[in-house]
Design an enzyme around this catalytic site. Structure first.
Site, PDB file in Angstrom:
ATOM      1  N   GLY A  72       0.788  -1.218   0.000  1.00  0.00           N
ATOM      2  CA  GLY A  72       0.000   0.000   0.000  1.00  0.00           C
ATOM      3  C   GLY A  72       0.824   1.274   0.000  1.00  0.00           C
ATOM      4  O   GLY A  72       0.466   2.256  -0.664  1.00  0.00           O
ATOM      5  N   SER A 201      -3.460  -3.447  -0.318  1.00  0.00           N
ATOM      6  CA  SER A 201      -2.342  -4.258   0.160  1.00  0.00           C
ATOM      7  C   SER A 201      -2.850  -5.615   0.620  1.00  0.00           C
ATOM      8  O   SER A 201      -3.791  -5.691   1.414  1.00  0.00           O
ATOM      9  CB  SER A 201      -1.624  -3.535   1.306  1.00  0.00           C
ATOM     10  OG  SER A 201      -0.465  -4.240   1.695  1.00  0.00           O
ATOM     11  N   THR A 239      11.272  -8.392 -12.003  1.00  0.00           N
ATOM     12  CA  THR A 239      10.649  -9.712 -12.119  1.00  0.00           C
ATOM     13  C   THR A 239       9.429  -9.809 -11.219  1.00  0.00           C
ATOM     14  O   THR A 239       9.483  -9.465 -10.041  1.00  0.00           O
ATOM     15  CB  THR A 239      11.662 -10.807 -11.744  1.00  0.00           C
ATOM     16  OG1 THR A 239      12.800 -10.693 -12.596  1.00  0.00           O
ATOM     17  CG2 THR A 239      11.052 -12.194 -11.884  1.00  0.00           C
ATOM     18  N   CYS A 326       2.690   1.377  11.659  1.00  0.00           N
ATOM     19  CA  CYS A 326       3.813   2.065  11.022  1.00  0.00           C
ATOM     20  C   CYS A 326       4.454   3.103  11.939  1.00  0.00           C
ATOM     21  O   CYS A 326       5.557   3.557  11.698  1.00  0.00           O
ATOM     22  CB  CYS A 326       3.348   2.743   9.734  1.00  0.00           C
ATOM     23  SG  CYS A 326       2.668   1.591   8.540  1.00  0.00           S
TER      24      CYS A 326
END
Length: 395
Positions: A72, A201, A239, A326
């Site tokens: 996110g 997310s 990738t 966070c």
């Protein structure tokens, strides 16, 4: 420790066994590079194509509007910064957001402010919900973007996204929503809600960590995030994380199966916890009582510190939070709680519990029993609580 109750699902969720089962081939035998032309690599490519189509079906967008990211925060940064820089070419350097966005949004806006953008942060009021007329009044000729989160990660309040999108559409302003907390928990229609860009997310709805997506409406001009390869239609080189992409797709599909029934059960448990914990003296619910995420409970208790509350609950086997994962290392009070008008001393004593479909009635009973015990214990040791009670006695 006799009990273990995980009540911090807003921070992350447990990976679903069904999701892991879908991912396992791409973590073991099907390890081909999706950019390779031979059949072994094309197996991975087809899995990614199918995952993109599945996510598009779930969110009512088009498969070629789905761009996979690492999560996110990356999606928020990409959306906000690339739209801002494209619009700046037209002389539009004004952005509207809210005072209680996730830091991935707020810090992106701060970075743009350093580059000369003007930022307007709308108030969210005591119930944690914006007034759409504030947005209408804030839009200007030079407004480049409106970015407003779908649902808040701390107090769970859900914003009037469809109305916000309609206002932005009428004014020809791009609308981005950080829907990290909403995807997989609320029904979302990308087109009907007038959304231009949406961040999500996987690990917030029982998918793997390290995978997210940014949905970008077709027709929007935007800059590459990473140069160096043709992946994600030349926009994000590197990738592909095939296992993660398969995982987020399967997790979203599973999350939306029986969503209404699941949410009804979670809301009943959530409301029971809220009702019982509000019986604690000088407690208050943060955010609107009804217009909130099904599993979100955020309550402040006067006279205690949130960090101590979490540590004592941890000793009782309950995993909880006082705010965003966070910023859990910060000693500052939550910017979200300050934005809805809480004074510092009350904001410090907040508890966020986020329950899920795996939360049992026995878990609810234990939370209801444990939290008052811990609050009482901490208040007996708190000079601040003693002061509150003394002042109360003088009145």
């Amino acid at each position: 420790m006799d009990r273990f109750i995980y009540a911090d699902n807003a921070a992350t969720t447990q990976l679903s066994p069904k999701v892991l089962e879908k991912m396992m081939p791409y973590l073991t035998n099907e390890y081909g590079n999706a950019s390779s032309l031979y059949g072994f690599g094309q197996n991975s490519k087809q899995a990614i194509v199918a995952a993109r189509e599945s996510i598009a079906n779930c969110l009512h967008c088009k498969p070629n509007e789905v761009y996979f990211t690492s999560g996110g925060s990356e999606a928020d940064n990409w959306a906000i910064k690339m739209i801002a820089k494209e619009q700046a070419k037209k002389g539009k350097k004004h952005i509207i957001s809210t005072a209680f966005e996730h830091h991935a949004v707020l810090h992106s806006l701060n970075a743009l402010k350093e580059e000369g953008f003007e930022i307007t942060l709308l108030p969210v009021y005591e119930n944690g919900i914006i007034h759409v007329e504030d947005l209408e009044n804030a839009i200007r000729e030079d407004t480049a973007l409106v970015t407003i989160m779908f649902a808040n990660n701390e107090i769970g309040t859900i914003q009037p996204i469809k109305e916000v999108g309609a206002i932005c559409k009428a004014h020809h302003v791009y609308f981005h929503t950080d829907a990290v907390q909403a995807v997989g928990h609320l029904p979302i229609d990308f087109v009907d809600m007038n959304i231009d860009l949406l961040s999500m997310s996987g690990h917030k709805f029982h998918g793997p960590k390290g995978i997210g997506a940014l949905i970008i409406r077709n027709g929007i001009r935007f800059a590459n995030l990473i140069d160096g390869g043709s992946q994600e239609r030349n926009r994000r080189a590197g990738t592909e994380n095939t296992a993660g992409i398969v995982g987020i797709s399967e997790a979203l599909k599973l999350a939306l199966e029986n969503l209404e029934q699941t949410n009804t059960s979670i809301i009943q448990k959530r409301n029971r916890i809220i009702s019982e914990l509000l019986k604690i003296e000088k407690s208050r619910l943060n955010g609107d009582a009804n217009t909130r995420l099904p599993g979100n409970i955020n309550i402040s208790f006067e006279g205690i510190e949130g960090e101590s509350l979490l540590l004592y609950l941890d000793m009782k086997g309950i995993c909880a939070s006082s705010g965003s994962a966070c910023t859990s290392g910060s000693l500052d009070p939550s910017h979200v709680l300050l934005s809805i008008g809480l004074p510092h001393e009350i904001a410090h004593g907040s508890l966020r519990l986020t329950i899920s479909e795996s939360t049992t009635d026995e878990d609810v009973d234990y939370i209801i029993e444990s939290v008052p015990q811990v609050v009482d214990r901490l208040r007996k040791m708190s000079p601040l609580w003693e002061k509150i009670k003394l002042e109360e006695g003088k009145e």
